[in-house]
Design a protein around this motif. Structure first.
Motif, PDB file in Angstrom:
ATOM      1  N   VAL A  39      16.355   7.785  -4.912  1.00 54.95           N
ATOM      2  CA  VAL A  39      16.346   6.845  -6.034  1.00 54.95           C
ATOM      3  C   VAL A  39      16.706   5.440  -5.583  1.00 54.95           C
ATOM      4  CG1 VAL A  39      17.430   6.263  -8.227  1.00 54.95           C
ATOM      5  CG2 VAL A  39      16.810   8.646  -7.739  1.00 54.95           C
ATOM      6  N   VAL A  40      17.825   5.316  -4.866  1.00 52.05           N
ATOM      7  CA  VAL A  40      18.283   3.976  -4.452  1.00 52.05           C
ATOM      8  C   VAL A  40      17.291   3.306  -3.514  1.00 52.05           C
ATOM      9  CG1 VAL A  40      20.103   2.687  -3.276  1.00 52.05           C
ATOM     10  CG2 VAL A  40      20.700   4.549  -4.843  1.00 52.05           C
ATOM     11  N   PRO A  41      16.783   3.985  -2.455  1.00 53.23           N
ATOM     12  CA  PRO A  41      15.790   3.337  -1.584  1.00 53.23           C
ATOM     13  C   PRO A  41      14.505   2.943  -2.325  1.00 53.23           C
ATOM     14  CG  PRO A  41      16.704   5.268  -0.507  1.00 53.23           C
ATOM     15  CD  PRO A  41      17.197   5.291  -1.916  1.00 53.23           C
ATOM     16  N   ILE A  42      14.050   3.788  -3.265  1.00 58.10           N
ATOM     17  CA  ILE A  42      12.833   3.448  -4.019  1.00 58.10           C
ATOM     18  C   ILE A  42      13.063   2.206  -4.864  1.00 58.10           C
ATOM     19  CG2 ILE A  42      11.322   4.214  -5.897  1.00 58.10           C
ATOM     20  CD1 ILE A  42      11.556   7.053  -4.813  1.00 58.10           C
ATOM     21  N   CYS A  43      14.205   2.135  -5.536  1.00 59.44           N
ATOM     22  CA  CYS A  43      14.501   0.975  -6.371  1.00 59.44           C
ATOM     23  C   CYS A  43      14.563  -0.298  -5.536  1.00 59.44           C
ATOM     24  CB  CYS A  43      15.834   1.178  -7.109  1.00 59.44           C
ATOM     25  SG  CYS A  43      15.787   2.481  -8.362  1.00 59.44           S
ATOM     26  N   THR A  55       0.853  -1.177   0.000  1.00 59.94           N
ATOM     27  CA  THR A  55       0.000   0.000   0.000  1.00 59.94           C
ATOM     28  C   THR A  55       0.895   1.236   0.000  1.00 59.94           C
ATOM     29  OG1 THR A  55      -0.094   0.122   2.405  1.00 59.94           O
ATOM     30  CG2 THR A  55      -1.756  -1.244   1.302  1.00 59.94           C
ATOM     31  N   GLN A  56       0.279   2.394  -0.226  1.00 58.01           N
ATOM     32  CA  GLN A  56       1.057   3.631  -0.160  1.00 58.01           C
ATOM     33  C   GLN A  56       1.669   3.829   1.222  1.00 58.01           C
ATOM     34  OE1 GLN A  56      -1.507   6.844  -1.385  1.00 58.01           O
ATOM     35  NE2 GLN A  56      -1.238   6.424  -3.582  1.00 58.01           N
ATOM     36  N   LYS A  57       0.913   3.450   2.250  1.00 61.23           N
ATOM     37  CA  LYS A  57       1.414   3.608   3.610  1.00 61.23           C
ATOM     38  C   LYS A  57       2.622   2.719   3.876  1.00 61.23           C
ATOM     39  CE  LYS A  57      -0.187   3.604   8.414  1.00 61.23           C
ATOM     40  NZ  LYS A  57      -1.359   3.390   9.318  1.00 61.23           N
ATOM     41  N   GLU A  58       2.572   1.478   3.362  1.00 60.38           N
ATOM     42  CA  GLU A  58       3.698   0.552   3.556  1.00 60.38           C
ATOM     43  C   GLU A  58       4.935   1.033   2.816  1.00 60.38           C
ATOM     44  OE1 GLU A  58       1.161  -3.616   4.115  1.00 60.38           O
ATOM     45  OE2 GLU A  58       1.918  -3.010   2.137  1.00 60.38           O
ATOM     46  N   LEU A  59       4.767   1.530   1.592  1.00 58.56           N
ATOM     47  CA  LEU A  59       5.912   2.040   0.842  1.00 58.56           C
ATOM     48  C   LEU A  59       6.489   3.273   1.535  1.00 58.56           C
ATOM     49  CD1 LEU A  59       7.761   2.001  -1.626  1.00 58.56           C
ATOM     50  CD2 LEU A  59       6.029   3.317  -2.866  1.00 58.56           C
ATOM     51  N   ALA A  60       5.613   4.137   2.016  1.00 56.26           N
ATOM     52  CA  ALA A  60       6.088   5.328   2.715  1.00 56.26           C
ATOM     53  C   ALA A  60       6.874   4.941   3.964  1.00 56.26           C
ATOM     54  CB  ALA A  60       4.903   6.220   3.086  1.00 56.26           C
ATOM     55  N   GLY A  61       6.434   3.887   4.674  1.00 60.81           N
ATOM     56  CA  GLY A  61       7.149   3.446   5.860  1.00 60.81           C
ATOM     57  C   GLY A  61       8.533   2.943   5.530  1.00 60.81           C
ATOM     58  N   ARG A  62       8.677   2.225   4.421  1.00 61.83           N
ATOM     59  CA  ARG A  62       9.993   1.719   4.038  1.00 61.83           C
ATOM     60  C   ARG A  62      10.935   2.841   3.619  1.00 61.83           C
ATOM     61  NH1 ARG A  62       9.621  -3.991   0.733  1.00 61.83           N
ATOM     62  NH2 ARG A  62       8.177  -5.085   2.157  1.00 61.83           N
ATOM     63  N   LEU A  63      10.385   3.899   3.065  1.00 62.06           N
ATOM     64  CA  LEU A  63      11.220   5.000   2.579  1.00 62.06           C
ATOM     65  C   LEU A  63      11.362   6.121   3.596  1.00 62.06           C
ATOM     66  CD1 LEU A  63       9.771   5.252  -1.065  1.00 62.06           C
ATOM     67  CD2 LEU A  63      11.841   4.070  -0.310  1.00 62.06           C
ATOM     68  N   PHE A  64      10.659   5.981   4.731  1.00 65.95           N
ATOM     69  CA  PHE A  64      10.707   6.988   5.801  1.00 65.95           C
ATOM     70  C   PHE A  64      10.211   8.351   5.301  1.00 65.95           C
ATOM     71  CE2 PHE A  64      14.043   3.861   6.698  1.00 65.95           C
ATOM     72  CZ  PHE A  64      13.629   3.390   7.929  1.00 65.95           C
ATOM     73  N   VAL A  65       9.122   8.310   4.530  1.00 64.47           N
ATOM     74  CA  VAL A  65       8.449   9.527   4.092  1.00 64.47           C
ATOM     75  C   VAL A  65       6.980   9.399   4.466  1.00 64.47           C
ATOM     76  CG1 VAL A  65      10.046   9.965   2.172  1.00 64.47           C
ATOM     77  CG2 VAL A  65       7.984   8.576   1.784  1.00 64.47           C
ATOM     78  N   THR A  66       6.243  10.466   4.277  1.00 63.57           N
ATOM     79  CA  THR A  66       4.822  10.429   4.601  1.00 63.57           C
ATOM     80  C   THR A  66       4.030   9.764   3.476  1.00 63.57           C
ATOM     81  OG1 THR A  66       4.414  12.594   3.613  1.00 63.57           O
ATOM     82  CG2 THR A  66       5.055  12.554   5.936  1.00 63.57           C
ATOM     83  N   GLU A  67       2.851   9.264   3.854  1.00 62.35           N
ATOM     84  CA  GLU A  67       1.974   8.642   2.848  1.00 62.35           C
ATOM     85  C   GLU A  67       1.537   9.648   1.789  1.00 62.35           C
ATOM     86  OE1 GLU A  67      -2.245   6.127   2.711  1.00 62.35           O
ATOM     87  OE2 GLU A  67      -1.334   6.707   4.633  1.00 62.35           O
TER      88      GLU A  67
END
Length: 344
Positions: free
Chosen positions: A54-58, A24-36
């Motif tokens: 770039v590297v964390p998103i990839c 989910t958007q929330k889970e991806l935001a948690g992995r990247l340490f950004v807001t949903e």
């Protein structure tokens, strides 16, 4: 393509990869340490991720950095493919619609002709007419190579068959003149095709030259079957004037340097002079209709006198004067635009 559209394509790519990863958007935001909301803005095309992301998103989406940076181009290619598929579907549906219409028309006319008249007579006219229309709507899509020659040849044959079907139905000696006039008419597209196919250089002016010769040839063929004293004293001068206007407009577009405003102004200026020139020629070559002479088209006083007298010919000078003012304004705008362009 604008930056907004590119962000939209990129956002769609991020969203697709996130869903493929089952996040989910929330889970991806948690992995990247950004807001949903930050992830939401990326996917809606409102913003790009920072370069440091770039590297964390990839890593989170399981893609390479090359895939990340080419995502926009890939999505654009897929969009173009989808648009091409939609266009192919539209054209295929249109061809099927026309083919079904021709089939229905042929079947219905066949049944009606037999049921009502107990014979087939005018049905052949309908069949030939449908075949002629088929040459322009469906036949071009059935061949890949040499389409113009195939379609033009088929249309020529169908036109001749249509004339023969009409002649069989009504009879008369008109078929001889009809065939000759049809052949003269077909000479123009065939000559244009030959210029395009075998010469390939300076096609537009050559086609204009062919058109000019063709106009006089067609008039001569029509005169040969109708007779009369109208060809040389009336038809040729009027045709010569028409070709002169046509060549002047073509020269303005094809040879005269300048921007679109200047060319449009010249075309409008030529069109405004069409009415007084041709009306004047008709008064000279035929009966005097009592309309204004050429120079009278410039006179507002003469126009008002004709209007007060109830003479309907006052409308032509009014139209001419309005068109003249508009065309001069367009030419002036074109000259100004051309001067600015050359100063750059």
């Amino acid at each position: 393509m604008g930056e907004t559209v590119e962000r939209k394509f990129f956002g769609e790519y991020i969203r697709k990869k996130r869903l493929e990863a089952g996040m989910t958007q929330k889970e991806l935001a948690g992995r990247l340490f950004v807001t949903e909301s930050t992830v939401s803005k990326w996917e809606r095309g409102l913003s790009y991720p920072d370069v440091s992301m770039v590297v964390p998103i990839c890593a989170a989406l399981g893609i390479t950095e090359h895939e990340f940076f080419t995502a926009c181009d890939d999505d654009q290619a897929h969009t173009r493919e989808r648009q091409a598929a939609i266009w192919r579907g539209i054209t295929k549906g249109t061809r099927r619609f026309f083919a079904a219409g021709y089939a229905v028309a042929v079947v219905v006319c066949f049944i009606c002709n037999l049921a009502v008249f107990h014979t087939l007579d005018w049905f052949w006219i309908v069949l030939a007419a449908c075949a002629l229309a088929f040459c322009f709507t469906n036949l071009p899509f059935l061949f890949r190579g040499n389409r113009p020659a195939i379609c033009l040849g088929s249309a020529s044959g169908c036109l001749i068959l249509l004339l023969l079907a009409c002649w069989i139905n009504v009879g008369g000696w008109w078929i001889l003149g009809g065939m000759c006039i049809a052949a003269a008419c077909l000479a123009l597209p065939w000559d244009w095709w030959a210029v395009w196919r075998f010469y390939g250089k300076h096609v537009p002016p050559l086609c204009m030259a062919v058109l000019t010769v063709w106009v006089f040839g067609l008039l001569a063929v029509i005169w040969a079957f109708t007779g009369g004293e109208w060809l040389v004293p009336v038809a040729f001068p009027l045709a010569l004037a028409g070709c002169g206007f046509l060549w002047a407009g073509f020269a303005a577009v094809y040879w005269v340097p300048g921007g679109p405003w200047l060319k449009a102004g010249v075309i409008a200026l030529l069109a405004s002079f069409g009415t007084p020139v041709f009306n004047g020629l008709c008064d000279l070559l035929l009966e005097d209709t009592g309309g204004p002479r050429f120079w009278k088209y410039f006179s507002v006083g003469d126009m008002l006198e004709r209007r007060a007298a109830g003479d309907p010919s006052w409308v032509n000078p009014l139209i001419f004067q309005i068109m003249l003012v508009i065309s001069i304004a367009i030419v002036a705008a074109g000259i100004v635009a051309e001067a600015r362009r050359r100063r750059r």
